[in-house]
Design an enzyme around this catalytic site. Structure first.
Site, PDB file in Angstrom:
ATOM      1  N   LEU A  63       0.823  -1.217   0.000  1.00 50.01           N
ATOM      2  CA  LEU A  63       0.000   0.000   0.000  1.00 50.01           C
ATOM      3  C   LEU A  63       0.859   1.269   0.000  1.00 50.01           C
ATOM      4  O   LEU A  63       0.353   2.367  -0.215  1.00 50.01           O
ATOM      5  CB  LEU A  63      -0.951   0.012   1.202  1.00 50.01           C
ATOM      6  CG  LEU A  63      -2.094  -1.001   1.168  1.00 50.01           C
ATOM      7  CD1 LEU A  63      -2.923  -0.896   2.456  1.00 50.01           C
ATOM      8  CD2 LEU A  63      -2.994  -0.804  -0.042  1.00 50.01           C
ATOM      9  N   ASP A 304       0.607  -9.477  -5.006  1.00 51.21           N
ATOM     10  CA  ASP A 304       1.875  -8.747  -4.905  1.00 51.21           C
ATOM     11  C   ASP A 304       1.718  -7.375  -5.590  1.00 51.21           C
ATOM     12  O   ASP A 304       2.631  -6.897  -6.267  1.00 51.21           O
ATOM     13  CB  ASP A 304       3.049  -9.524  -5.502  1.00 51.21           C
ATOM     14  CG  ASP A 304       4.403  -8.921  -5.113  1.00 51.21           C
ATOM     15  OD1 ASP A 304       4.441  -8.027  -4.248  1.00 51.21           O
ATOM     16  OD2 ASP A 304       5.416  -9.346  -5.693  1.00 51.21           O
TER      17      ASP A 304
HETATM   18  O1  DOR Z   1       8.494  -6.924  -7.557  1.00 54.71           O
HETATM   19  C1  DOR Z   1       8.476  -6.690  -6.368  1.00 54.71           C
HETATM   20  N1  DOR Z   1       8.110  -5.486  -5.904  1.00 54.71           N
HETATM   21  N2  DOR Z   1       8.844  -7.635  -5.500  1.00 54.71           N
HETATM   22  C2  DOR Z   1       8.999  -7.394  -4.179  1.00 54.71           C
HETATM   23  O2  DOR Z   1       9.349  -8.267  -3.454  1.00 54.71           O
HETATM   24  C3  DOR Z   1       8.794  -6.035  -3.646  1.00 54.71           C
HETATM   25  C4  DOR Z   1       7.887  -5.273  -4.512  1.00 54.71           C
HETATM   26  C5  DOR Z   1       7.875  -3.824  -4.206  1.00 54.71           C
HETATM   27  O3  DOR Z   1       7.827  -3.452  -3.034  1.00 54.71           O
HETATM   28  O4  DOR Z   1       7.901  -3.022  -5.143  1.00 54.71           O
HETATM   29 ZN    ZN Z   2       8.259 -10.106  -2.444  1.00 60.95          ZN
END
Ligand code: DOR
Ligand code: ZN
Length: 424
Positions: A63, A304
């Site tokens: 977020l 994610d």
């Molecule tokens: O692609 C990703 N972005 N992998 C992660 O583990 C962290 C995340 C991010 O916080 O942007």
């Molecule tokens: Zn991650």
């Protein structure tokens, strides 16, 4: 406050329900399920032609607030969740400052309260996510953290990870781990393989993820802690979890739509939009992920959701940030890629996005049982439409799915009896 959801197909995998039923909501809870219900004076929602399922539970959302409000805020992230049918989400702690103390957990919860999306901020495992010193797990739990993770910054120190598992076990908190060996992956942009060679870039090898999954599984077996593997992306990784589960290890795992839909080739077409950690892999990996979803090795589909600004994603591939937004596309992508493709039943897809992730954290969510919070998503299972990033409620427009035709569309999202999203 009474709401009658009338004429829809109701799916509640946790209780084996799949049929045409009406749902009566009273005071924010499920009051009754049945045929031809009447409720004088209640607001009626015509759900004919729609499927009603438990509100989605997304265990992996960034977020960005506090600290990275240009990428996303709690308010915009929750609006995106509502548009995607997500009523409960776990917020990742890689904010600035990191969610490594009760104050930040409470701040995120307070910001989320008016949105009516149920936001559960995960606590950091280590202070400042620096991988050096454990946080106060009990205090984080007391403040409302449902789990602990250093996502975004994988834990490398095994002694510390073992200690974290022992402490987490005492408190009955799962550890959510982003598995990639930092020395092997550095800040590389893509999977190591055909595409990295074609681009002349160093890559992130699959073994970097698999070794850490193996390591985590063995430590979980040794300590008895519950380890949850984040966004699993390789076929061998799934196999390690499969074997560990067969031995009775307390291991669970999640994957994301990008890992069962796209391959590393997407980077050649879309550049930084397809840059994500762990990276998009090969077709054999996509097949392995699908097999893991089909046989129950994979417990949850999460997003994610990782918003970044347009400026950040405009940087060259090798130094743009990794991540893609996902809250507003996860259900249609899962319906399209898994259900409509004939790989999974509708009930399985819904379970992977609601009942099983809820159960994994011990949350009283992900079911339409009488007395539970009235958290629902109503969707048209068959509507064909084109994903348009310009319509997202998220501040993030970083999706590799812009322009993709999908089948299945969210029409209403209801959280604790309140309609938090309605199409149009
Ligand atoms: O692609 C990703 N972005 N992998 C992660 O583990 C962290 C995340 C991010 O916080 O942007
Ligand atoms: Zn991650």
């Amino acid at each position: 406050m009474r709401l009658l959801i009338h004429g829809g197909r109701v799916i509640d995998p946790a209780r084996g329900v799949d049929g045409h039923l009406d749902i009566l909501v009273e005071d924010g809870r499920i009051a009754r399920l049945g045929r031809d219900l009447t409720a004088p004076g209640a607001q009626v929602l015509d759900a004919s032609g729609l499927t009603a399922a438990p509100g989605l539970v997304d265990l992996h959302v960034h977020l960005r607030e506090p600290g990275f409000e240009a990428k996303e805020t709690v308010a915009t992230g929750c609006a995106a969740a509502a548009r995607g049918g997500v009523t409960t989400l776990v917020a990742m702690p890689n904010t600035r400052p990191a969610a490594d103390c009760p104050e930040i957990i409470r701040l995120v919860r307070d910001k989320a309260a008016p949105t009516v999306v149920n936001v559960l901020p995960a606590g950091a495992v280590t202070v400042g996510q620096r991988g050096e010193q454990l946080t106060d797990f009990a205090a984080l739990k007391a403040a409302g953290a449902p789990a602990l993770t250093d996502d975004g910054v994988p834990i490398q120190n095994l002694a510390l990870l073992r200690q974290a598992m022992l402490r987490a076990k005492e408190l009955n908190l799962p550890l959510l781990d982003h598995c990639e060996d930092r020395d092997m992956v550095q800040n590389y942009a893509v999977n190591e393989g055909a595409v990295s060679r074609q681009l002349g870039l160093p890559g992130r090898p699959a073994i970097a993820e698999e070794l850490q999954i193996m390591r985590d599984v063995m430590l979980a077996e040794d300590t008895g802690a519950h380890i949850h593997i984040c966004h699993i992306s390789t076929a061998k990784g799934v196999d390690i979890v499969r074997q560990a589960k067969a031995r009775g290890v307390r291991v669970t795992c999640e994957t994301c739509p990008q890992y069962f839909t796209l391959t590393e080739d997407e980077v050649l077409r879309q550049g930084t939009m397809a840059r994500v950690n762990p990276p998009l892999r090969t077709q054999a990996d996509v097949d392995g992920i699908r097999a893991g979803l089909a046989d129950g090795t994979i417990d949850a589909i999460v997003t994610d959701h990782a918003p970044h600004t347009a400026e950040e994603k405009a940087r060259p591939l090798s130094d743009a940030p990794s991540g893609m937004v996902g809250l507003e596309t996860s259900l249609p992508l899962a319906l399209t890629g898994l259900y409509h493709m004939g790989l999974l039943s509708l009930s399985r897809v819904v379970a992977l996005m609601s009942a099983t992730p809820a159960a994994l954290l011990g949350l009283p969510k992900g079911t339409l049982a009488v007395g539970r919070d009235a958290d629902l998503v109503l969707f048209d299972l068959d509507e064909v439409w084109v994903i348009d990033k310009n319509r997202f409620a998220s501040k993030g427009r970083n999706t590799p799915f812009h322009g993709r035709t999908v089948r299945g569309k969210v029409k209403y999202t209801i959280s604790r009896g309140t309609i938090i999203y309605m199409e149009g």
